[in-house]
Design an enzyme around this catalytic site. Structure first.
Site, PDB file in Angstrom:
ATOM      1  N   SER A 124      53.387 -11.628 -50.116  1.00  0.00           N
ATOM      2  CA  SER A 124      53.612 -10.205 -49.852  1.00  0.00           C
ATOM      3  C   SER A 124      54.704  -9.697 -50.786  1.00  0.00           C
ATOM      4  CB  SER A 124      54.060 -10.033 -48.409  1.00  0.00           C
ATOM      5  OG  SER A 124      54.679  -8.770 -48.243  1.00  0.00           O
ATOM      6  N   SER A 125      54.626  -8.423 -51.145  1.00  0.00           N
ATOM      7  CA  SER A 125      55.658  -7.874 -52.047  1.00  0.00           C
ATOM      8  C   SER A 125      57.020  -7.781 -51.364  1.00  0.00           C
ATOM      9  CB  SER A 125      55.246  -6.502 -52.563  1.00  0.00           C
ATOM     10  OG  SER A 125      55.090  -5.600 -51.486  1.00  0.00           O
ATOM     11  N   CYS A 126      57.072  -8.016 -50.031  1.00  0.00           N
ATOM     12  CA  CYS A 126      58.377  -7.950 -49.361  1.00  0.00           C
ATOM     13  C   CYS A 126      59.238  -9.180 -49.651  1.00  0.00           C
ATOM     14  CB  CYS A 126      58.209  -7.758 -47.860  1.00  0.00           C
ATOM     15  SG  CYS A 126      57.572  -9.193 -47.036  1.00  0.00           S
ATOM     16  N   HIS A 150      50.948  -0.517 -40.062  1.00  0.00           N
ATOM     17  CA  HIS A 150      51.544  -0.112 -41.332  1.00  0.00           C
ATOM     18  C   HIS A 150      51.441   1.406 -41.487  1.00  0.00           C
ATOM     19  CE1 HIS A 150      50.989  -4.432 -42.457  1.00  0.00           C
ATOM     20  NE2 HIS A 150      52.153  -4.207 -43.030  1.00  0.00           N
ATOM     21  N   PRO A 160      50.459  -9.605 -52.943  1.00  0.00           N
ATOM     22  CA  PRO A 160      49.925  -8.245 -52.880  1.00  0.00           C
ATOM     23  C   PRO A 160      50.976  -7.223 -52.473  1.00  0.00           C
ATOM     24  CG  PRO A 160      49.347  -9.418 -50.902  1.00  0.00           C
ATOM     25  CD  PRO A 160      50.132 -10.386 -51.752  1.00  0.00           C
ATOM     26  N   LYS A 210      57.078 -15.938 -46.038  1.00  0.00           N
ATOM     27  CA  LYS A 210      56.199 -15.817 -47.207  1.00  0.00           C
ATOM     28  C   LYS A 210      56.779 -16.569 -48.411  1.00  0.00           C
ATOM     29  CE  LYS A 210      52.693 -13.577 -45.739  1.00  0.00           C
ATOM     30  NZ  LYS A 210      51.350 -14.131 -45.878  1.00  0.00           N
TER      31      LYS A 210
HETATM   32  O1  GFB Z   1      53.918  -0.050 -44.193  1.00  0.00           O
HETATM   33  P1  GFB Z   1      55.283   0.041 -43.630  1.00  0.00           P
HETATM   34  O2  GFB Z   1      55.413   0.056 -42.164  1.00  0.00           O
HETATM   35  O3  GFB Z   1      56.227  -1.159 -44.092  1.00  0.00           O
HETATM   36  O4  GFB Z   1      55.922   1.390 -44.264  1.00  0.00           O
HETATM   37  P2  GFB Z   1      57.086  -1.460 -45.407  1.00  0.00           P
HETATM   38  C1  GFB Z   1      57.202   1.774 -43.872  1.00  0.00           C
HETATM   39  C2  GFB Z   1      57.650   2.989 -44.642  1.00  0.00           C
HETATM   40  O5  GFB Z   1      56.849   4.120 -44.315  1.00  0.00           O
HETATM   41  C3  GFB Z   1      59.082   3.368 -44.260  1.00  0.00           C
HETATM   42  C4  GFB Z   1      57.624   5.084 -43.599  1.00  0.00           C
HETATM   43  O6  GFB Z   1      59.715   4.057 -45.313  1.00  0.00           O
HETATM   44  C5  GFB Z   1      58.830   4.308 -43.065  1.00  0.00           C
HETATM   45  O7  GFB Z   1      59.942   5.154 -42.816  1.00  0.00           O
HETATM   46  N1  GFB Z   1      56.801   5.678 -42.534  1.00  0.00           N
HETATM   47  C6  GFB Z   1      56.619   7.010 -42.313  1.00  0.00           C
HETATM   48  C7  GFB Z   1      56.082   5.006 -41.610  1.00  0.00           C
HETATM   49  N2  GFB Z   1      55.859   7.210 -41.247  1.00  0.00           N
HETATM   50  C8  GFB Z   1      55.486   5.982 -40.789  1.00  0.00           C
HETATM   51  C9  GFB Z   1      54.689   5.563 -39.706  1.00  0.00           C
HETATM   52  O8  GFB Z   1      54.142   6.331 -38.925  1.00  0.00           O
HETATM   53  N3  GFB Z   1      54.536   4.213 -39.560  1.00  0.00           N
HETATM   54  C10 GFB Z   1      55.106   3.298 -40.403  1.00  0.00           C
HETATM   55  N4  GFB Z   1      54.875   1.990 -40.202  1.00  0.00           N
HETATM   56  N5  GFB Z   1      55.906   3.690 -41.414  1.00  0.00           N
HETATM   57  C11 GFB Z   1      56.008  -3.779 -45.283  1.00  0.00           C
HETATM   58  C12 GFB Z   1      56.173  -4.897 -44.339  1.00  0.00           C
HETATM   59  O9  GFB Z   1      57.177  -3.030 -45.333  1.00  0.00           O
HETATM   60  O10 GFB Z   1      55.703  -4.222 -46.568  1.00  0.00           O
HETATM   61  C13 GFB Z   1      54.861  -5.610 -44.315  1.00  0.00           C
HETATM   62  O11 GFB Z   1      56.513  -4.421 -43.076  1.00  0.00           O
HETATM   63  C14 GFB Z   1      54.479  -6.073 -45.712  1.00  0.00           C
HETATM   64  O12 GFB Z   1      54.850  -6.611 -43.441  1.00  0.00           O
HETATM   65  C15 GFB Z   1      54.481  -4.901 -46.641  1.00  0.00           C
HETATM   66  O13 GFB Z   1      55.369  -7.041 -46.155  1.00  0.00           O
HETATM   67  C16 GFB Z   1      54.208  -5.282 -48.079  1.00  0.00           C
HETATM   68  O14 GFB Z   1      56.385  -1.017 -46.645  1.00  0.00           O
HETATM   69  O15 GFB Z   1      58.469  -0.963 -45.259  1.00  0.00           O
END
Ligand code: GFB
Length: 323
Positions: free
Chosen positions: A111-113, A183, A167, A144
């Site tokens: 994962s890119s994290c 997500h 990814p 990861k």
């Molecule tokens: O996809 P996500 O939850 O994870 O996106 P990450 C989070 C970003 O989207 C933050 C914004 O900047 C949130 O503030 N956001 C805005 C929202 N509205 C929403 C919403 O309704 N739901 C969510 N979830 N976010 C992921 C890891 O990090 O990166 C995964 O959690 C994986 O596990 C992935 O590693 C590559 O992008 O922050």
């Protein structure tokens, strides 16, 4: 390098998830004859003895290791124990069992994290372990990173042909539409959809809207996974993404225009922003010969069409009875 034979025995670990189901579909399109899968009730991938027995009985020759406990920013930050424990075990058991039965090639999906919070953007593969991780997904990232290092160690010590791909953020049909743990894309899509249905003009978006994310359609990722299995054998892992990013605010506006035109975005800054920016340098992948095909607008439209056409009971995160 020879492509993996289409009559080989291929195991897709995690076939029911967003990535796994897209990988199975991609393999079927390519005419693979024997695609092995196991449901959670048939095989607990955290149980080494059970995984060993399953591998000894099924004898897979090629493995796509795309299984794991996954989720969005809230699930990652509130369930770190599960994200660390489940994923470390799943990666360990499948890698070890693959070695025991002499699997010919394994692709591990990271994962890119895994990259540091303040990595230079776009992020090159060599920035792994050069700085502190993003706290909201540290547990998942550590698991990861362990998975990548495990594949590298099995290659170095036992000569196993195990490769890894990293990814970027994914979206697409089959995603988890859970209102809390999902997500970014599925959660926002669902919220816009429900607001439209309810005639509600305001829609909440988490955080400030300023972080930037790169989004890859899951069918492109599945295609890249097969491409790497066919064409890549190096010891280093490979970033998989589009190389293009977008601010959360702009993404939310794109989704709003698709799902609920005219709705007003309300930013909830009590919710986390997470990593300020995350966009992968995909030069290595381009040099190997693969590029993504699905544009973001097109991919979001297609995903929304898929979402509205589904029976809600069959969409993950929409119904407690869904698998
Ligand atoms: O996809 P996500 O939850 O994870 O996106 P990450 C989070 C970003 O989207 C933050 C914004 O900047 C949130 O503030 N956001 C805005 C929202 N509205 C929403 C919403 O309704 N739901 C969510 N979830 N976010 C992921 C890891 O990090 O990166 C995964 O959690 C994986 O596990 C992935 O590693 C590559 O992008 O922050």
């Amino acid at each position: 390098m020879a492509a993996i034979p289409r009559d080989g025995r291929v195991f897709v670990a995690g076939h029911a998830g967003l990535v796994g189901s897209a990988v199975v579909e991609r393999l079927q399109e390519d005419g693979f004859g024997t695609i092995l899968t196991a449901t959670r009730s048939e095989l607990d991938l955290r149980d080494q003895a059970a995984v060993n027995r399953w591998f000894a009985a099924e004898r897979p020759e090629y493995v796509f290791l795309v299984a794991g406990t996954v989720g969005g920013i809230m699930a990652n930050s509130t369930r770190p124990a599960e994200f660390l424990y489940d994923n470390m075990l799943i990666h360990g058991t499948v890698v070890e069992a693959s070695k025991q039965v002499d699997v010919r090639k394994l692709l591990y999906l990271g994962s890119s994290c895994i990259y540091p919070r303040h990595a230079q953007q776009p992020i090159t593969e060599d920035q792994l372990l050069t700085g502190p991780l993003e706290p909201t997904n540290e547990a998942y990232a550590l698991a990861k990173i362990t998975g990548i290092k495990l594949c590298e160690a099995y290659r170095a010590q036992y000569g196993c042909n195990f490769i890894s791909a990293m990814p970027t953020n994914l979206y697409g049909p089959g995603d988890n539409f859970d209102p809390v743990g999902g997500h970014l894309v599925p959660m926002l899509m669902r919220r816009f959809h429900e607001a439209k249905e309810a005639g509600e003009p305001k829609v909440e978006v988490w955080g400030t809207g300023s972080p930037r994310r790169e989004l890859l359609h899951v069918s492109d990722l599945a295609d890249a996974c097969l491409f790497l299995m066919d064409h890549y054998e190096g010891p280093g892992f490979v970033n998989v993404g589009t190389g293009e990013d977008i601010a959360i605010r702009d993404l939310a506006e794109m989704l709003r225009d698709i799902v609920h035109p005219g709705a007003e975005l309300v930013f909830d800054t009590t919710k986390p922003d997470g990593m300020p920016r995350k966009v992968l340098d995909v030069s290595k992948l381009h040099d190997i010969g693969w590029r993504h095909r699905t544009g973001l607008q097109e991919g979001l439209l297609e995903t929304y069409r898929w979402f509205v056409e589904q029976d809600p009971a069959s969409v993950r995160g929409l119904s407690i009875s869904a698998p």
